[in-house]
Design an enzyme around this catalytic site. Structure first.
Site, PDB file in Angstrom:
ATOM      1  N   TYR A 147      -3.994  -9.754   3.678  1.00 60.23           N
ATOM      2  CA  TYR A 147      -4.077  -8.326   4.006  1.00 60.23           C
ATOM      3  C   TYR A 147      -3.781  -8.151   5.491  1.00 60.23           C
ATOM      4  O   TYR A 147      -4.541  -8.631   6.348  1.00 60.23           O
ATOM      5  CB  TYR A 147      -5.472  -7.782   3.681  1.00 60.23           C
ATOM      6  N   ASP A 172       0.844  -1.197   0.000  1.00 60.70           N
ATOM      7  CA  ASP A 172       0.000   0.000   0.000  1.00 60.70           C
ATOM      8  C   ASP A 172       0.876   1.243   0.000  1.00 60.70           C
ATOM      9  O   ASP A 172       2.058   1.198   0.357  1.00 60.70           O
ATOM     10  CB  ASP A 172      -0.894   0.018   1.243  1.00 60.70           C
ATOM     11  N   TYR A 232       6.396  -9.141   7.520  1.00 60.07           N
ATOM     12  CA  TYR A 232       5.995  -7.765   7.787  1.00 60.07           C
ATOM     13  C   TYR A 232       6.388  -7.359   9.193  1.00 60.07           C
ATOM     14  O   TYR A 232       6.486  -8.200  10.093  1.00 60.07           O
ATOM     15  CB  TYR A 232       4.470  -7.627   7.704  1.00 60.07           C
TER      16      TYR A 232
END
Ligand code: ZN
Ligand code: ZN
Length: 421
Positions: free
Chosen positions: A377, A241, A305
């Site tokens: 996500y 993003d 992440y």
């Protein structure tokens, strides 16, 4: 048997008549056609077959005695083989603006020639398209000292020798590498203004863009300039993003330069030039093939992440321990997040989280290191997206949590998605 009857209807020249039997004997079409016609003419003289002699004279046999018949023009080749030299010169003129190593000739012939060929073909025939392309390509290769290449030609020369039309198809140049995005707020690819769709309007200050810059432009512009191309396309191995950084050793990408005039560029120099930007950095730039682009776009890679999480309630060490345990090797059922529903189909995806490491920062904040399948996500894995992602950090703790900051710290491009490994 040799079908001489075809000459009654069509006065084929030696080369074209020979082409009907191209797969027989190791010789040229021209020589084969001439030999066949001469043999037939001798036979016709023995038999005093005037009709056959006339037909042969009409198709170009000049040695027949006592017959005065003009050679008619050949309806199959219409003289295209006499134009090879001039068409090659025309082609070289067109090619002079482009740097290339390999080429391919694409020969195009008119419909009426194709139907004629269909009508007179034999089992031993070579198409006129094949013969012309072969001869043209061979002479051209020698003249420009470059190699023909069927698989990955830099340039395809489309030629119609009948109409003398020549056009060049300049194939893209592909360069792969990895990029690091050190700051938030930059989209991966160019993003058009939602109001004017790129034409320019008051909302976008007449730039046509929603965001002033993108990873694609930071990388693409210097390469476009060096290659003198027309445009470029960026293909990433997934995307982060806008507000997410891409750190570690970067994300693989392929950039495609359309219609480059220059192909031999110094990638080390380009790398240095791109890296002057400071916001985006590239490494490992290498020339590659179209198939690398397809591979990079279609292979889902696992990711690691780093998320900064804010919890509305106070968090305890037990909470974080519970998270690590519950999310280890856990399948996540994720319905398309609300925020991307406008561009993605509403369906449930199953992705796996392999490992989570949780570190407390203060009463309400903690850090998560998440190792998971590509396509999961993360913001929704944390918030739960109002029950659309199950389980989630919020549902496991039974406390509302939100992702405040997110970074991709590794794209595991050696490892694809999988349920059990
Ligand atoms: Zn001909
Ligand atoms: Zn606009």
């Amino acid at each position: 048997m040799i079908n001489y009857d075809v000459l009654k209807k069509y006065p084929l020249c030696d080369r074209c008549f020979g082409r009907l039997y191209a797969k027989l004997l190791h010789t040229t079409n021209l020589e084969r056609g001439r030999a066949l016609k001469l043999a037939k003419a001798i036979e016709a003289e023995i038999n005093n077959d005037k009709e056959t002699l006339k037909i042969l004279a009409r198709s170009g046999v000049k040695e027949i005695k006592n017959i005065d018949i003009e050679t008619e023009s050949c309806p199959w080749c219409r003289g295209i083989f006499d134009k090879v030299e001039s068409l090659i010169n025309k082609t070289i003129e067109k090619l002079k603006d482009y740097e290339f190593k390999t080429f391919l000739v694409g020969t195009h012939i008119p419909e009426e020639i194709k139907s004629l060929e269909e009508e007179i073909k034999t089992d031993y025939m070579e198409g006129i398209k094949q013969e012309f392309g072969r001869i043209f390509g061979k002479i051209l290769a020698k003249k420009i000292n470059k190699m023909p290449d069927k698989e990955n030609p830099d340039i395809v020369i489309h030629i119609n020798p009948y109409t003398e039309e020549i056009s060049l198809q300049i194939n893209p140049l592909f360069i792969k590498g990895r990029y690091i995005k050190k700051v938030r707020g930059i989209p991966q690819t160019r993003w058009l203004c939602g109001f004017c769709k790129g034409r320019g309007c008051v909302y976008c200050n007449y730039t046509g863009k929603k965001y002033p810059i993108s990873v694609e432009e930071i990388i693409g512009e210097p390469i476009l300039k060096a290659t003198k191309g027309k445009d470029y396309r960026f293909h990433g191995a997934g995307r982060e993003d806008i507000d997410v950084r891409m750190l570690g050793d970067g994300r693989p990408f392929v950039i495609e330069i359309k219609e480059p005039k220059v192909r031999e560029i110094d990638l080390k120099k380009i790398e240095e030039e791109i890296n002057k930007d400071g916001r985006v950095e590239v490494l490992d730039l290498k020339f590659c093939r179209r198939k690398d682009k397809v591979l990079i776009k279609n292979t889902p890679h696992r990711k690691t992440y780093r998320a900064l999480v804010y919890c509305e309630d106070q968090i305890s060490d037990e909470d974080l321990k519970k998270l690590e345990e519950e999310l280890k090797d856990r399948e996540i059922y994720q319905r398309t997040p609300k925020r991307v529903l406008h561009r993605r189909a509403d369906l449930v995806r199953v992705r796996k989280v392999y490992k989570v490491e949780a570190n407390k920062i203060d009463r309400n904040n903690f850090e998560l290191i998440i190792y998971c399948d590509g396509g999961l996500y993360i913001k929704e894995l944390i918030s739960g997206d109002e029950g659309r992602t199950k389980p989630s950090v919020s549902s496991i703790l039974n406390k509302p949590c939100y992702c405040k900051e997110l970074d991709v710290i590794k794209v595991h491009d050696g490892e694809t998605n999988g349920r059990d490994e």
